[in-house]
Design a protein around this motif. Structure first.
Motif, PDB file in Angstrom:
ATOM      1  N   GLU A  30       0.832  -1.188   0.000  1.00 18.04           N
ATOM      2  CA  GLU A  30       0.000   0.000   0.000  1.00 18.04           C
ATOM      3  C   GLU A  30       0.876   1.252   0.000  1.00 18.04           C
ATOM      4  N   TYR A  31       0.398   2.267  -0.709  1.00 17.18           N
ATOM      5  CA  TYR A  31       1.105   3.545  -0.786  1.00 17.18           C
ATOM      6  C   TYR A  31       0.219   4.630  -0.189  1.00 17.18           C
ATOM      7  N   GLN A  32       0.871   5.628   0.395  1.00 16.88           N
ATOM      8  CA  GLN A  32       0.127   6.678   1.084  1.00 16.88           C
ATOM      9  C   GLN A  32       0.670   8.058   0.703  1.00 16.88           C
ATOM     10  N   SER A  33      -0.247   8.950   0.408  1.00 16.78           N
ATOM     11  CA  SER A  33       0.100  10.346   0.118  1.00 16.78           C
ATOM     12  C   SER A  33      -0.665  11.236   1.090  1.00 16.78           C
ATOM     13  N   GLN A  34       0.001  12.288   1.541  1.00 21.60           N
ATOM     14  CA  GLN A  34      -0.620  13.171   2.524  1.00 21.60           C
ATOM     15  C   GLN A  34      -0.338  14.633   2.177  1.00 21.60           C
ATOM     16  N   ILE A  74      -7.882  16.685  11.893  1.00 18.18           N
ATOM     17  CA  ILE A  74      -7.043  17.785  12.365  1.00 18.18           C
ATOM     18  C   ILE A  74      -5.650  17.232  12.643  1.00 18.18           C
ATOM     19  N   ALA A  75      -4.636  17.941  12.204  1.00 14.44           N
ATOM     20  CA  ALA A  75      -3.255  17.472  12.343  1.00 14.44           C
ATOM     21  C   ALA A  75      -2.903  17.269  13.813  1.00 14.44           C
ATOM     22  N   ASP A  76      -2.102  16.243  14.068  1.00 13.58           N
ATOM     23  CA  ASP A  76      -1.669  15.959  15.434  1.00 13.58           C
ATOM     24  C   ASP A  76      -0.846  17.126  15.986  1.00 13.58           C
ATOM     25  N   ASN A  77      -1.126  17.437  17.249  1.00 14.09           N
ATOM     26  CA  ASN A  77      -0.407  18.520  17.947  1.00 14.09           C
ATOM     27  C   ASN A  77      -0.520  19.858  17.221  1.00 14.09           C
ATOM     28  N   ALA A  78      -1.602  20.030  16.478  1.00 16.70           N
ATOM     29  CA  ALA A  78      -1.787  21.277  15.739  1.00 16.70           C
ATOM     30  C   ALA A  78      -2.136  22.414  16.697  1.00 16.70           C
ATOM     31  N   GLN A  79      -1.587  23.573  16.445  1.00 17.98           N
ATOM     32  CA  GLN A  79      -1.880  24.770  17.234  1.00 17.98           C
ATOM     33  C   GLN A  79      -2.725  25.748  16.436  1.00 17.98           C
ATOM     34  N   GLY A  80      -3.509  25.195  15.560  1.00 20.03           N
ATOM     35  CA  GLY A  80      -4.367  26.019  14.720  1.00 20.03           C
ATOM     36  C   GLY A  80      -5.238  25.116  13.869  1.00 20.03           C
ATOM     37  N   PRO A  81      -5.995  25.692  12.939  1.00 18.78           N
ATOM     38  CA  PRO A  81      -6.917  24.912  12.090  1.00 18.78           C
ATOM     39  C   PRO A  81      -6.199  24.194  10.945  1.00 18.78           C
ATOM     40  N   PHE A  82      -5.221  23.346  11.290  1.00 10.81           N
ATOM     41  CA  PHE A  82      -4.478  22.600  10.274  1.00 10.81           C
ATOM     42  C   PHE A  82      -5.114  21.222  10.101  1.00 10.81           C
ATOM     43  N   MET A  83      -5.224  20.778   8.860  1.00 14.03           N
ATOM     44  CA  MET A  83      -5.869  19.507   8.558  1.00 14.03           C
ATOM     45  C   MET A  83      -4.951  18.651   7.699  1.00 14.03           C
ATOM     46  N   TRP A  84      -4.996  17.350   7.980  1.00 15.53           N
ATOM     47  CA  TRP A  84      -4.270  16.372   7.167  1.00 15.53           C
ATOM     48  C   TRP A  84      -5.253  15.691   6.228  1.00 15.53           C
ATOM     49  N   LEU A 139      -8.908  15.183  -3.544  1.00 15.93           N
ATOM     50  CA  LEU A 139      -9.455  15.347  -2.195  1.00 15.93           C
ATOM     51  C   LEU A 139      -9.258  16.779  -1.700  1.00 15.93           C
ATOM     52  N   ALA A 140      -8.089  17.349  -1.958  1.00 13.68           N
ATOM     53  CA  ALA A 140      -7.839  18.728  -1.540  1.00 13.68           C
ATOM     54  C   ALA A 140      -8.775  19.701  -2.251  1.00 13.68           C
ATOM     55  N   SER A 141      -8.988  19.484  -3.527  1.00 12.99           N
ATOM     56  CA  SER A 141      -9.903  20.360  -4.276  1.00 12.99           C
ATOM     57  C   SER A 141     -11.332  20.212  -3.767  1.00 12.99           C
ATOM     58  N   TYR A 142     -11.728  18.983  -3.468  1.00 11.18           N
ATOM     59  CA  TYR A 142     -13.084  18.747  -2.972  1.00 11.18           C
ATOM     60  C   TYR A 142     -13.281  19.380  -1.597  1.00 11.18           C
ATOM     61  N   ALA A 143     -12.249  19.338  -0.751  1.00 10.88           N
ATOM     62  CA  ALA A 143     -12.349  19.948   0.581  1.00 10.88           C
ATOM     63  C   ALA A 143     -12.572  21.458   0.468  1.00 10.88           C
ATOM     64  N   ASP A 144     -11.855  22.112  -0.428  1.00 11.77           N
ATOM     65  CA  ASP A 144     -12.039  23.557  -0.629  1.00 11.77           C
ATOM     66  C   ASP A 144     -13.450  23.847  -1.145  1.00 11.77           C
ATOM     67  N   LYS A 145     -13.941  22.993  -2.024  1.00  8.50           N
ATOM     68  CA  LYS A 145     -15.285  23.177  -2.566  1.00  8.50           C
ATOM     69  C   LYS A 145     -16.336  23.029  -1.475  1.00  8.50           C
ATOM     70  N   ARG A 146     -16.173  22.026  -0.613  1.00  7.70           N
ATOM     71  CA  ARG A 146     -17.148  21.811   0.452  1.00  7.70           C
ATOM     72  C   ARG A 146     -17.141  22.966   1.450  1.00  7.70           C
ATOM     73  N   LEU A 147     -15.980  23.528   1.713  1.00  4.93           N
ATOM     74  CA  LEU A 147     -15.903  24.666   2.629  1.00  4.93           C
ATOM     75  C   LEU A 147     -16.698  25.853   2.088  1.00  4.93           C
ATOM     76  N   LYS A 148     -16.600  26.110   0.811  1.00  5.39           N
ATOM     77  CA  LYS A 148     -17.346  27.217   0.208  1.00  5.39           C
ATOM     78  C   LYS A 148     -18.848  26.914   0.193  1.00  5.39           C
ATOM     79  N   ILE A 186      -0.743  24.178   2.858  1.00  9.70           N
ATOM     80  CA  ILE A 186       0.546  24.332   3.541  1.00  9.70           C
ATOM     81  C   ILE A 186       1.566  23.357   2.961  1.00  9.70           C
ATOM     82  N   VAL A 187       1.147  22.105   2.813  1.00 12.62           N
ATOM     83  CA  VAL A 187       2.003  21.069   2.208  1.00 12.62           C
ATOM     84  C   VAL A 187       1.198  20.423   1.086  1.00 12.62           C
ATOM     85  N   PRO A 188       1.638  20.514  -0.153  1.00 15.26           N
ATOM     86  CA  PRO A 188       0.890  19.887  -1.252  1.00 15.26           C
ATOM     87  C   PRO A 188       0.959  18.369  -1.148  1.00 15.26           C
TER      88      PRO A 188
END
Length: 245
Positions: free
Chosen positions: A38-42, A102-112, A130-139, A158-160
């Motif tokens: 299995e491969y993983q991208s974040q 929400i990102a581990d140990n995040a000190q703000g609204p950071f999401m993984w 997934l990143a594009s869909y997340a932005d769309k859902r927020l709007k 923050i990190v592509p």
């Protein structure tokens, strides 16, 4: 039983141990081939305050943070993990498994945003979708509440999406588990056969010729003599007066 004895038993019962080891090797090879890698991208995104709220900071959104942004990030993550979002993402071409939190140990609204699958190219593409869909859902959330465009919360990357990395831990665990179990069962079979072959010979072995029996064995000096049968004979008198014993 020490290690030397265990080794001797294994050598003596090699015809039981060898098939077990061969079967174990075949099973571990099958697990290695049947369980794909299995491969993983974040990627990492953050929520930014609206342009209207950052006017006091000369339009710098990173200087204006509110607790409500973290709450919005949590709500957005829950929505992206829902069954409805999974169906939408599948229709968009997202393959494999995705997870948003929400990102581990995040000190703000950071999401993984994480995508896991067996095809590296598809995993990377799915993470971008997934990143594009997340932005769309927020709007969409804010549009449903009739929020003015200049007051809408924004999303920034923050990190592509990163190059997919192989996740071999799960497959390695299965291989080690199957190998260890097969080796243990092979040893159990070896010692089971060894125990069955070790019959109690002393009980079944005939006594050598000339060995005195318990009744003929000499009595040791000072030992009490064996008891003798001292049954008293009764004398009976017959009709003619003759006695019979």
């Amino acid at each position: 039983m020490d290690l030397a004895e265990i080794w001797r038993v294994m050598r003596r019962r090699w015809y039981v141990l060898l098939p077990g080891l061969l079967l174990t090797a075949a099973l571990t090879t099958a697990v290695h081939l049947l369980i794909p890698v299995e491969y993983q991208s974040q990627s990492t995104v953050t929520l930014l305050n609206s342009s209207k709220a950052t006017e006091a900071f000369d339009g710098n959104p990173f200087l204006s943070t509110q607790a409500s942004l973290t709450g919005m990030a949590d709500g957005l993550a829950r929505n992206l993990n829902s069954d409805g979002a999974k169906a939408d993402l599948k229709a968009l071409g997202v393959t494999g498994k995705h997870e948003v939190k929400i990102a581990d140990n995040a000190q703000g609204p950071f999401m993984w945003l994480t995508v896991t699958g067996t095809d590296p190219a598809a995993v990377l593409k799915s993470d971008e979708l997934l990143a594009s869909y997340a932005d769309k859902r927020l709007k969409e959330f804010q549009t449903q509440q009739s929020v003015a465009p200049e007051a809408m919360i924004r999303m920034a990357t923050i990190v592509p999406p990163q190059k997919p990395e192989a996740q071999t831990k799960t497959r390695l665990q299965y291989i080690v588990m199957v190998g260890a179990l097969g080796f243990v069962l092979s040893l159990v079979a070896v010692f089971f056969v060894e125990a069955r072959r070790r019959t109690p010979r002393a009980k079944n072995r005939p006594a050598p010729a000339g060995t005195p029996t318990a009744a003929e064995a000499p009595v040791p000096v000072g030992a009490a003599p064996a008891p003798t049968d001292e049954t008293m004979a009764l004398r009976t008198v017959g009709p003619g007066g003759a006695g019979a014993t």
